[in-house]
Write an enzyme that holds these catalytic residues in place. Sequence first.
Site, PDB file in Angstrom:
ATOM      1  N   GLY A  55       2.129   2.494  10.759  1.00 14.04           N
ATOM      2  CA  GLY A  55       3.058   3.605  10.589  1.00 14.04           C
ATOM      3  C   GLY A  55       3.697   4.056  11.893  1.00 14.04           C
ATOM      4  O   GLY A  55       4.348   5.105  11.952  1.00 14.04           O
TER       5      GLY A  55
ATOM      6  N   GLU B 232      -5.644  -4.801  10.508  1.00 10.07           N
ATOM      7  CA  GLU B 232      -4.690  -3.716  10.674  1.00 10.07           C
ATOM      8  C   GLU B 232      -5.005  -2.968  11.976  1.00 10.07           C
ATOM      9  O   GLU B 232      -5.807  -2.023  11.964  1.00 10.07           O
ATOM     10  CB  GLU B 232      -4.767  -2.755   9.488  1.00 10.07           C
ATOM     11  CG  GLU B 232      -4.384  -3.384   8.171  1.00 10.07           C
ATOM     12  CD  GLU B 232      -3.706  -2.394   7.249  1.00 10.07           C
ATOM     13  OE1 GLU B 232      -2.639  -2.722   6.734  1.00 10.07           O
ATOM     14  OE2 GLU B 232      -4.228  -1.280   7.071  1.00 10.07           O
TER      15      GLU B 232
ATOM     16  N   ASN C  72       0.873  -1.179   0.000  1.00 10.54           N
ATOM     17  CA  ASN C  72       0.000   0.000   0.000  1.00 10.54           C
ATOM     18  C   ASN C  72       0.909   1.228   0.000  1.00 10.54           C
ATOM     19  O   ASN C  72       1.466   1.579   1.037  1.00 10.54           O
ATOM     20  CB  ASN C  72      -0.882  -0.040   1.259  1.00 10.54           C
ATOM     21  CG  ASN C  72      -1.710   1.222   1.422  1.00 10.54           C
ATOM     22  OD1 ASN C  72      -1.769   2.063   0.516  1.00 10.54           O
ATOM     23  ND2 ASN C  72      -2.342   1.367   2.570  1.00 10.54           N
ATOM     24  N   TRP C  73       1.044   1.841  -1.182  1.00 13.33           N
ATOM     25  CA  TRP C  73       1.983   2.962  -1.297  1.00 13.33           C
ATOM     26  C   TRP C  73       1.440   4.233  -0.639  1.00 13.33           C
ATOM     27  O   TRP C  73       2.170   5.203  -0.484  1.00 13.33           O
ATOM     28  CB  TRP C  73       2.292   3.239  -2.765  1.00 13.33           C
ATOM     29  CG  TRP C  73       3.077   2.164  -3.460  1.00 13.33           C
ATOM     30  CD1 TRP C  73       3.409   0.923  -2.976  1.00 13.33           C
ATOM     31  CD2 TRP C  73       3.630   2.234  -4.780  1.00 13.33           C
ATOM     32  NE1 TRP C  73       4.137   0.230  -3.911  1.00 13.33           N
ATOM     33  CE2 TRP C  73       4.282   0.997  -5.031  1.00 13.33           C
ATOM     34  CE3 TRP C  73       3.627   3.206  -5.794  1.00 13.33           C
ATOM     35  CZ2 TRP C  73       4.933   0.723  -6.236  1.00 13.33           C
ATOM     36  CZ3 TRP C  73       4.272   2.931  -7.001  1.00 13.33           C
ATOM     37  CH2 TRP C  73       4.921   1.703  -7.211  1.00 13.33           C
ATOM     38  N   LYS C  74       0.170   4.243  -0.305  1.00 12.36           N
ATOM     39  CA  LYS C  74      -0.488   5.439   0.243  1.00 12.36           C
ATOM     40  C   LYS C  74      -0.222   6.634  -0.687  1.00 12.36           C
ATOM     41  O   LYS C  74      -0.063   6.429  -1.886  1.00 12.36           O
ATOM     42  CB  LYS C  74      -0.028   5.680   1.681  1.00 12.36           C
ATOM     43  CG  LYS C  74      -0.169   4.413   2.537  1.00 12.36           C
ATOM     44  CD  LYS C  74      -0.105   4.658   3.997  1.00 12.36           C
ATOM     45  CE  LYS C  74      -0.243   3.321   4.727  1.00 12.36           C
ATOM     46  NZ  LYS C  74      -0.344   3.445   6.159  1.00 12.36           N
TER      47      LYS C  74
ATOM     48  N   HIS D 161      -9.625   1.230   4.554  1.00 16.55           N
ATOM     49  CA  HIS D 161      -8.386   1.407   5.321  1.00 16.55           C
ATOM     50  C   HIS D 161      -8.666   2.330   6.509  1.00 16.55           C
ATOM     51  O   HIS D 161      -9.475   3.247   6.416  1.00 16.55           O
ATOM     52  CB  HIS D 161      -7.295   2.004   4.425  1.00 16.55           C
ATOM     53  CG  HIS D 161      -5.955   1.983   5.077  1.00 16.55           C
ATOM     54  ND1 HIS D 161      -5.562   2.946   5.978  1.00 16.55           N
ATOM     55  CD2 HIS D 161      -4.933   1.098   4.990  1.00 16.55           C
ATOM     56  CE1 HIS D 161      -4.339   2.647   6.405  1.00 16.55           C
ATOM     57  NE2 HIS D 161      -3.935   1.535   5.825  1.00 16.55           N
TER      58      HIS D 161
ATOM     59  N   SER E  16       3.206  -1.890  10.374  1.00 16.76           N
ATOM     60  CA  SER E  16       4.658  -1.884  10.649  1.00 16.76           C
ATOM     61  C   SER E  16       5.333  -3.232  10.386  1.00 16.76           C
ATOM     62  O   SER E  16       6.236  -3.638  11.117  1.00 16.76           O
ATOM     63  CB  SER E  16       4.929  -1.408  12.079  1.00 16.76           C
ATOM     64  OG  SER E  16       4.469  -0.073  12.248  1.00 16.76           O
TER      65      SER E  16
ATOM     66  N   GLU F 116      -7.129   4.718   7.693  1.00 16.32           N
ATOM     67  CA  GLU F 116      -6.933   6.153   7.429  1.00 16.32           C
ATOM     68  C   GLU F 116      -8.182   6.746   6.792  1.00 16.32           C
ATOM     69  O   GLU F 116      -8.529   7.902   7.020  1.00 16.32           O
ATOM     70  CB  GLU F 116      -5.686   6.351   6.552  1.00 16.32           C
ATOM     71  CG  GLU F 116      -4.415   6.137   7.350  1.00 16.32           C
ATOM     72  CD  GLU F 116      -3.227   5.625   6.545  1.00 16.32           C
ATOM     73  OE1 GLU F 116      -3.230   5.741   5.311  1.00 16.32           O
ATOM     74  OE2 GLU F 116      -2.292   5.087   7.179  1.00 16.32           O
TER      75      GLU F 116
ATOM     76  N   GLY G 178       2.745  -1.094   4.287  1.00 17.28           N
ATOM     77  CA  GLY G 178       2.749   0.330   3.978  1.00 17.28           C
ATOM     78  C   GLY G 178       4.159   0.831   3.745  1.00 17.28           C
ATOM     79  O   GLY G 178       4.734   0.669   2.657  1.00 17.28           O
ATOM     80  N   GLY G 179       4.760   1.426   4.765  1.00 12.92           N
ATOM     81  CA  GLY G 179       6.079   2.063   4.634  1.00 12.92           C
ATOM     82  C   GLY G 179       7.117   1.180   3.958  1.00 12.92           C
ATOM     83  O   GLY G 179       7.866   1.648   3.073  1.00 12.92           O
TER      84      GLY G 179
HETATM   85  P1  PGA Z   1       2.598   0.426   7.665  1.00 12.98           P
HETATM   86  O1  PGA Z   1       1.165   0.610   6.977  1.00 12.98           O
HETATM   87  O2  PGA Z   1       3.177  -0.869   7.157  1.00 12.98           O
HETATM   88  O3  PGA Z   1       3.403   1.629   7.238  1.00 12.98           O
HETATM   89  O4  PGA Z   1       2.379   0.392   9.135  1.00 12.98           O
HETATM   90  C1  PGA Z   1       0.312  -0.482   6.750  1.00 12.98           C
HETATM   91  C2  PGA Z   1      -0.990   0.020   6.165  1.00 12.98           C
HETATM   92  O5  PGA Z   1      -1.472   1.071   6.598  1.00 12.98           O
HETATM   93  O6  PGA Z   1      -1.583  -0.612   5.260  1.00 12.98           O
END
Ligand code: PGA
Length: 259
Positions: free
Chosen positions: A177, A171, A11-13, A99, A216, A101, A237-238
């Site tokens: 993050g 999640e 997930n590149w966001k 998600h 994470s 977010e 994500g990251g």
């Molecule tokens: P993260 O994000 O690996 O940076 O914690 C995961 C996500 O939000 O899908």
Amino acid sequence: MTPRKRLVAGNWKMNGDVAANEALLAALRDHVPASITRRIEVSVCPPFPYIGQAAARLAGSGISWGAQNLADAENGALTGEVSAAMLADLRCHFVIVGHSERRGLLGETDAVVASKTRRALAAGLRPIVCVGETLAQRDASVYQAVLSAQLDALADVLSDVPAAAYVIAYEPVWAIGTGRTATPEQAQQAHHWIRACLARRHGAAAQQVRVLYGGSVKSGNAQALFAMPDVDGGLIGGAALNGEEFGAICSACAKSKQG
Ligand code: PGA
């Protein structure tokens, strides 16, 4: 019972630009070889404007691409929205839905998440539906009730849908993050609970639903997480923004649960 096909999705966001993506996509091709994509599914979800770029670079690589969101409408006067049919046009394989977010910052309710899931399925996309509790909910020991409610909202939409057609991502919001990962045991407990909730609604098919862990995940903790019996891969994500790191996570997943 056929084993569940493991999956690692990036997930590149809202990150990247054409030049950075070019380098990342080339690195993905190097670090996620066919020896991995023969064993597990691998996918990346860039921001909308770069889906075409990912499609051009990843075609034939064994890595698929998807999107991070879709509109809760078929078409019409909805400036800035992108429909499920448009994503299908771009040959998206997956679409992330709900998600945290979007639930937390953009006000997506369980009902909206369910409706978007229905639209994604109808367009032939495979929704990766995110569920998870906040830190306050975990501290109040109500995480299981939170997960049940989030999954119950999806029950009608997912009834009669083949288990392979959708993915659930656990999640925990406190792990996204933050660098704070759920322990493998915490992940396993939550995944087991999720599968039990799905079984209550969908019976034996729940054993075939893939449940990813997200929050994470790094190359250093991936192996222990993916070793858990109900963890079928990760939503990353990251660490998905670094081809070598993402490749190492995919490799850990491919090597998990062998024999
Ligand atoms: P993260 O994000 O690996 O940076 O914690 C995961 C996500 O939000 O899908």
